[in-house]
Each structure stands twice: as structure tokens, then as C-alpha cells.
Write a protein that holds these residues in place. Structure first.
Motif, PDB file in Angstrom:
ATOM      1  N   ASP A  53      27.207  -0.445  75.471  1.00  0.00           N
ATOM      2  CA  ASP A  53      28.447   0.393  75.357  1.00  0.00           C
ATOM      3  C   ASP A  53      28.572   0.799  77.067  1.00  0.00           C
ATOM      4  N   ARG A  55      30.231   2.353  78.518  1.00  0.00           N
ATOM      5  CA  ARG A  55      30.507   3.674  79.100  1.00  0.00           C
ATOM      6  C   ARG A  55      29.284   4.573  79.152  1.00  0.00           C
ATOM      7  N   ARG A  56      28.221   3.793  78.681  1.00  0.00           N
ATOM      8  CA  ARG A  56      27.051   4.846  78.507  1.00  0.00           C
ATOM      9  C   ARG A  56      25.721   4.009  79.276  1.00  0.00           C
TER      10      ARG A  56
END
Length: 161
Positions: A53, A55-56
Motif C-alpha cells: 500500500d 500510503r503505508r
């Protein structure tokens, strides 16, 4: 970083742990060079093999690795939404890109990188530069206690960007 490995196994996230190409991280003693190239290659390999991910993604380190992790996070805020630094020594001068969230911890009895010369001034400098920092001091020396590693992981997993 073994405590992070335990937490990664428990929480089910990917942990990539490259080492420096020399006795310490390049930007700690000079400037970004072979270490950042190696990290880029390791990240590319991980991204091609695993579902990541974007965003992570966080960068973390201990001691000189913490100093390096803060430098990477601050200069690559578009890639690393978070940075975790366990007992950093100083802030490497970098051109910042975005403002990732940061977690910093330091032992009050650290005799390798004393908190009054390292941890506290690092956090003050980060905050002055506009970074949101979760700062944890703990009774202890130059180490990453399991409770601090667990707190960093909880912060990483539950902090939104």
C-alpha cells in the motif's frame, strides 16, 4: 530491530531491513550514495514481489540508522508517509519534500547518544521545521525496549497521513 520483526509478525505487515554498505550509513558521515541506491533496489524488489500500500510505507532505524531514517523520510516524504527513529544522533541536512509524520524515541540514560545532546534537540528541530512528531522518552539506555517498538508499530498502523 528484532523487536520490529516480532511486531511485524504479530500485526502482519512487511518489514524490509537492509544494512549499510559500509561501517555506518553514508549520509551520516558524508552524503547519500551507495546506501540509498541499495535501499532503492531493495524497495523495488519488494514492490515487485509483494502487495504494498503506497500510503503505508515507513522508514525506520536505530542509532545511526535512526539518523539516516529521518533523513530519508524528510527528503522522500512522497514515498515515506512516516518515519520512525529510535535514538537518533542528529539531523542530516537535507532538502525536505513534504512533511511525513515522525515517531522518535530516546532513552533518558543513553550514554552513546545522550538525550540532551541528541534526542531532545532532534525533536525540537523537527517540530520547529513543521513536522508532527510523536516523541517517547523512556527510562533506559541506547536500546529499543519491546514496549517502545510496540508503541511505534501501533502509531504506524493507526496514524493517518
Amino acid at each position: 530491530m528484532r523487536h520490529l520483526e516480532t511486531e511485524a509478525d504479530r500485526a502482519g505487515f512487511l518489514l524490509l531491513a537492509p544494512d549499510s554498505r559500509d561501517h555506518t550509513w553514508d549520509a551520516v558521515t558524508e552524503e547519500f550514495g551507495p546506501d540509498v541506491t541499495f535501499i532503492d533496489q531493495a524497495l523495488s524488489a519488494a514492490f515487485s514481489r509483494c502487495a504494498v500500500d503506497p500510503r503505508r510505507i515507513a522508514v525506520a532505524g536505530f542509532s545511526d540508522g535512526a539518523t539516516y531514517a529521518l533523513a530519508l523520510a524528510r527528503t522522500n516524504g512522497d514515498l515515506f508517509s512516516r518515519g520512525i527513529a529510535f535514538s537518533p544522533g542528529f539531523l542530516v541536512p537535507v532538502t525536505p519534500h513534504k512533511l511525513p509524520r515522525l515517531f522518535v524515541s530516546h532513552g533518558t540514560a543513553d550514554q552513546i547518544l545522550p538525550i540532551d545532546r541528541c534526542g531532545r534537540p532532534v525533536v525540537a528541530g523537527l517540530r520547529q521545521a513543521g513536522y508532527r512528531v510523536r516523541y517517547r522518552e523512556f527510562d533506559g539506555g541506547h536500546e529499543v525496549p519491546p514496549a517502545i517498538a510496540a508503541d511505534a508499530v501501533r502509531w504506524f498502523l493507526h496514524t493517518t497521513v
